[in-house]
Design a protein around this motif. Sequence first.
Motif, mmCIF file in Angstrom:
data_model
loop_
_atom_site.group_PDB
_atom_site.id
_atom_site.type_symbol
_atom_site.label_atom_id
_atom_site.label_comp_id
_atom_site.label_asym_id
_atom_site.label_seq_id
_atom_site.Cartn_x
_atom_site.Cartn_y
_atom_site.Cartn_z
ATOM 1 N N ARG A 1 76.902 -26.976 65.790
ATOM 2 C CA ARG A 1 77.757 -27.466 64.705
ATOM 3 C C ARG A 1 76.963 -28.230 63.652
ATOM 4 N N LYS A 2 77.318 -28.004 62.409
ATOM 5 C CA LYS A 2 76.683 -28.733 61.314
ATOM 6 C C LYS A 2 77.357 -30.092 61.153
ATOM 7 N N HIS A 3 76.545 -31.140 61.147
ATOM 8 C CA HIS A 3 77.085 -32.485 60.996
ATOM 9 C C HIS A 3 77.655 -32.674 59.593
ATOM 10 N N TRP A 4 78.819 -33.314 59.528
ATOM 11 C CA TRP A 4 79.562 -33.449 58.277
ATOM 12 C C TRP A 4 78.859 -34.348 57.254
ATOM 13 N N SER A 5 77.918 -35.221 57.677
ATOM 14 C CA SER A 5 77.232 -36.049 56.678
ATOM 15 C C SER A 5 75.721 -35.863 56.680
ATOM 16 N N THR A 6 75.118 -35.676 57.860
ATOM 17 C CA THR A 6 73.654 -35.528 57.884
ATOM 18 C C THR A 6 73.218 -34.101 57.594
ATOM 19 N N GLY A 7 74.085 -33.129 57.882
ATOM 20 C CA GLY A 7 73.722 -31.724 57.712
ATOM 21 C C GLY A 7 72.954 -31.149 58.884
ATOM 22 N N ALA A 8 72.588 -32.003 59.865
ATOM 23 C CA ALA A 8 71.862 -31.518 61.052
ATOM 24 C C ALA A 8 72.766 -30.588 61.861
ATOM 25 N N GLU A 9 72.148 -29.623 62.537
ATOM 26 C CA GLU A 9 72.920 -28.648 63.313
ATOM 27 C C GLU A 9 72.768 -28.913 64.808
ATOM 28 N N GLY A 10 73.909 -29.222 65.453
ATOM 29 C CA GLY A 10 73.928 -29.355 66.904
ATOM 30 C C GLY A 10 73.648 -30.740 67.439
ATOM 31 N N SER A 11 73.851 -31.783 66.624
ATOM 32 C CA SER A 11 73.603 -33.136 67.124
ATOM 33 C C SER A 11 74.726 -33.574 68.055
ATOM 34 N N LEU A 12 74.408 -34.512 68.935
ATOM 35 C CA LEU A 12 75.376 -34.985 69.928
ATOM 36 C C LEU A 12 76.650 -35.495 69.270
ATOM 37 N N GLU A 13 76.511 -36.168 68.145
ATOM 38 C CA GLU A 13 77.672 -36.756 67.482
ATOM 39 C C GLU A 13 78.694 -35.708 67.061
ATOM 40 N N THR A 14 78.250 -34.501 66.774
ATOM 41 C CA THR A 14 79.200 -33.458 66.355
ATOM 42 C C THR A 14 80.057 -32.959 67.518
ATOM 43 N N TYR A 15 79.695 -33.335 68.745
ATOM 44 C CA TYR A 15 80.445 -32.896 69.920
ATOM 45 C C TYR A 15 81.123 -34.048 70.664
ATOM 46 N N ALA A 16 80.429 -35.177 70.819
ATOM 47 C CA ALA A 16 80.902 -36.235 71.718
ATOM 48 C C ALA A 16 81.552 -37.409 70.991
ATOM 49 N N SER A 17 81.926 -37.218 69.749
ATOM 50 C CA SER A 17 82.648 -38.237 68.979
ATOM 51 C C SER A 17 84.124 -37.860 68.892
ATOM 52 N N ALA A 18 84.933 -38.763 68.328
ATOM 53 C CA ALA A 18 86.352 -38.449 68.117
ATOM 54 C C ALA A 18 86.499 -37.213 67.232
ATOM 55 N N THR A 19 85.657 -37.132 66.196
ATOM 56 C CA THR A 19 85.685 -35.949 65.324
ATOM 57 C C THR A 19 85.287 -34.706 66.106
ATOM 58 N N GLY A 20 84.296 -34.841 66.973
ATOM 59 C CA GLY A 20 83.850 -33.722 67.797
ATOM 60 C C GLY A 20 84.941 -33.207 68.707
ATOM 61 N N VAL A 21 85.698 -34.111 69.313
ATOM 62 C CA VAL A 21 86.817 -33.716 70.181
ATOM 63 C C VAL A 21 87.848 -32.920 69.385
ATOM 64 N N MET A 22 88.153 -33.382 68.207
ATOM 65 C CA MET A 22 89.109 -32.668 67.347
ATOM 66 C C MET A 22 88.601 -31.265 67.024
ATOM 67 N N LEU A 23 87.310 -31.153 66.669
ATOM 68 C CA LEU A 23 86.739 -29.846 66.322
ATOM 69 C C LEU A 23 86.733 -28.904 67.523
ATOM 70 N N THR A 24 86.432 -29.434 68.704
ATOM 71 C CA THR A 24 86.433 -28.609 69.914
ATOM 72 C C THR A 24 87.836 -28.088 70.214
ATOM 73 N N ALA A 25 88.840 -28.948 70.088
ATOM 74 C CA ALA A 25 90.221 -28.525 70.343
ATOM 75 C C ALA A 25 90.615 -27.395 69.388
ATOM 76 N N LEU A 26 90.277 -27.533 68.117
ATOM 77 C CA LEU A 26 90.612 -26.485 67.142
ATOM 78 C C LEU A 26 89.896 -25.178 67.477
ATOM 79 N N GLU A 27 88.631 -25.283 67.898
ATOM 80 C CA GLU A 27 87.878 -24.075 68.266
ATOM 81 C C GLU A 27 88.504 -23.374 69.473
ATOM 82 N N LEU A 28 88.916 -24.157 70.481
ATOM 83 C CA LEU A 28 89.496 -23.559 71.686
ATOM 84 C C LEU A 28 90.858 -22.924 71.398
ATOM 85 N N LEU A 29 91.628 -23.536 70.504
ATOM 86 C CA LEU A 29 92.919 -22.948 70.129
ATOM 87 C C LEU A 29 92.729 -21.580 69.480
#
Length: 325
Positions: free
Chosen positions: A178-206
């Motif tokens: 995943r591309k980070h919404w502010s740093t632009g890095a791809e696949g950082s822990l914050e893009t998965y294990a944050s509140a925003t990450g949880v939301m993105l994972t739920a949308l992907e699974l749906l």
Amino acid sequence: MLSIPISQQMAIGIDIGGTNTVFGIVDHRGEIAYRGAISTKKHDNVNDYIDELYAAIMPALNQFGSDKLVRGIGIGAPNGNYYNGNIEYAPNLPWKGKIPLASLIQQKFNLPSALTNDANAAAVGEMTYGAAKGMKDFIMITLGTGVGSGIVVNGEMVYGHDGFAGELGHTIIIPGGRKHWSTGAEGSLETYASATGVMLTALELLKKYPDKPSILRHYEDNEIDSRLVYDCAIQGDDIARDTYTFTGEILGKALANFVMFSSPEAIILFGGLCKAGALIFQPAKRVMEENLLPIYKNKVQIIPSELKESDAAILGASALVWELK
């Protein structure tokens, strides 16, 4: 200072957030005797902000009288540099560039002051008042809007040569992810294990499992957040529970890396995502152990913070004061 018993000494803890600044007067046991708040973003000029902070704190200090000694002020802030007391290029604060905040506050209050970033402050608070009391080697991970971290080795915070060591949330855990919404890095822990990450994972699974029933399908995409996912998971919703399992597994892979880096006694998790309890702790522990070399296996606890979430920021900042020389 040394002639006054520690039972009569107090510390001021200030936590600067993007919207509000909270502060408290704290004793050596971590009891908050007074707390308050002001707006962070009200003043574009940092000196005006400090003037308001002073006006808010001083009446409370005067209540304690001469029988209590205020030992100093500790400050937690985004991009806070412990070495020089500066806030450096914090994107969500109104003051740009390098702000010598610790020295400005020290001059205004005439009290010794120290500053660090908010996640490091949380780690110092945990070591002083919470689950890490008595530990010399541990890692604090804050799982909230973002992923913050503080690393303690041999009883000392790891700051690095420039004061900015320990940004574990920005380590790459899934290359090309995943591309980070502010740093632009791809696949950082914050893009998965944050509140925003949880939301993105739920949308992907749906989207990935369109035929799988879920309470979450009753909501528009823009209504889904980590709190809703948690509420659905508690009700037994499969997509929501799978979201937490996935999040915990990604976190577990990252924790395995962190363990092999500093061999901590414990990893302490703090923040809103920890409310999910076993839903996130169990997969994190399982996957961490699966990815560790044998010499590290079954040696590291993953435990929740013992600091009350509403108090943690103030306590973490105040804990810096007890370390002032």
